[in-house]
Design an enzyme around this catalytic site. Sequence first.
Site, PDB file in Angstrom:
ATOM      1  CG  HIS A  48      -0.890  -8.246  -5.636  1.00  0.00           C
ATOM      2  ND1 HIS A  48      -0.509  -7.985  -4.329  1.00  0.00           N
ATOM      3  CD2 HIS A  48      -2.189  -7.857  -5.723  1.00  0.00           C
ATOM      4  CE1 HIS A  48      -1.512  -7.459  -3.667  1.00  0.00           C
ATOM      5  NE2 HIS A  48      -2.549  -7.375  -4.492  1.00  0.00           N
ATOM      6  NE  ARG A  99      -2.334  -3.968  -4.649  1.00  0.00           N
ATOM      7  CZ  ARG A  99      -2.989  -2.832  -4.857  1.00  0.00           C
ATOM      8  NH1 ARG A  99      -2.319  -1.728  -5.084  1.00  0.00           N
ATOM      9  NH2 ARG A  99      -4.314  -2.803  -4.846  1.00  0.00           N
ATOM     10  CD  GLU A 126      -8.485  -5.792  -4.826  1.00  0.00           C
ATOM     11  OE1 GLU A 126      -9.442  -6.224  -5.502  1.00  0.00           O
ATOM     12  OE2 GLU A 126      -7.856  -6.498  -4.006  1.00  0.00           O
ATOM     13  CG  HIS A 221      -5.191  -6.410  -7.801  1.00  0.00           C
ATOM     14  ND1 HIS A 221      -4.186  -5.758  -7.128  1.00  0.00           N
ATOM     15  CD2 HIS A 221      -5.083  -6.036  -9.100  1.00  0.00           C
ATOM     16  CE1 HIS A 221      -3.498  -5.011  -7.981  1.00  0.00           C
ATOM     17  NE2 HIS A 221      -4.019  -5.172  -9.187  1.00  0.00           N
TER      18      HIS A 221
END
Length: 356
Positions: A48, A99, A126, A221
């Site tokens: 991202h 995100r 993440e 992520h």
Amino acid sequence: MPKLSGIDALGFRADDAVTEPTGILKVVSSFKRSLFRQKPGSLILVRHGESGWNSTQTFTGWVDADLCPHGHREIEHAGRLLLAQGYTIDVVYTSRLKRAIRSAWILLKELNAVYRPVYNSWRLNERMYGALEGLSKPGTAMKLGEEVVQQWRSGLKARPPLMEPDHPHWHKEERKYHDIDPENIPLAESLEDTMKRSLPLWYSRILPDLREGRNVLIVAHGNSLRGIVKHLDGISEEQIPQVAIPNGIPLVYKFDDELRPVKQEMAVAPLSGVFLEKKGALRAALEREAELAKRVPGYRVPSCPTDREAERAVLPHSPLTDALGKHYMTELLLKIANAEKEKAEMGGEQQKASSV
């Protein structure tokens, strides 16, 4: 709580249900691939764009920070790189963090492919940074030592201190995870934990898509993608801390008929996939990531700091500092520091006892 179905366990909501063919359909699918010698699809990994918390050097993890304007531009650029090289997307997998979700939307818009299916799974979230979430990276390194923090950030097995229910970013009650068994929501994770979390999704959904010749885009992520490439390329525990995946630069994997990664000409070892950015720009991006991998961003060892300078170093700006004030951050850091000290002392006593 009702027992979760197999699809729920993979991290998808009920309306995302797409199952693998079984029985006669599976046989027909296999026959079709062998008859027409269908090539596996390409795998495109995109980290991202930069978030607001990335820019303030804050441990983010599962906290739902959004893209900052710079991160928005990074992902637009990633979409143009894919478009310029003629890549098409059949299916998208991303996490449940905005995100990554917003980055996936931007990429599909740039590729004029907003109609393609997008599946959101917590298994691509993440790495969960536990009690560190919301703390400043430089401040934590100043308090606990750079070596300790670097082990948490880059090591394979090191797990940060567990998040407790009184933490301001306690995730077990977040609405976005209401369909996930609370026992599956981690309190802290190592990189190895993150990789293991993503593998059920890889084997049950992503690999079958690639086998069917679909081009798969994963927008996720830094650590969840590092876990995937470690699995794909068989990267060792010693090598993985040096593997960097910069924001917004697509990493493309090709596969042979046995779904083994094909080492590409422009691949950067130890990866077999290739980044799509121009060589000079990619080198600069990787050098920046390598510098971050060597030390905590923004961390500098002060030369004989005064008490006031030391206080500023321990308590720099971060979203958590704004939300709860310096007192909470100081108490949390001291709690973590004491726990690490006790762990080190216990290790020393055990070592002495074993040598007697």
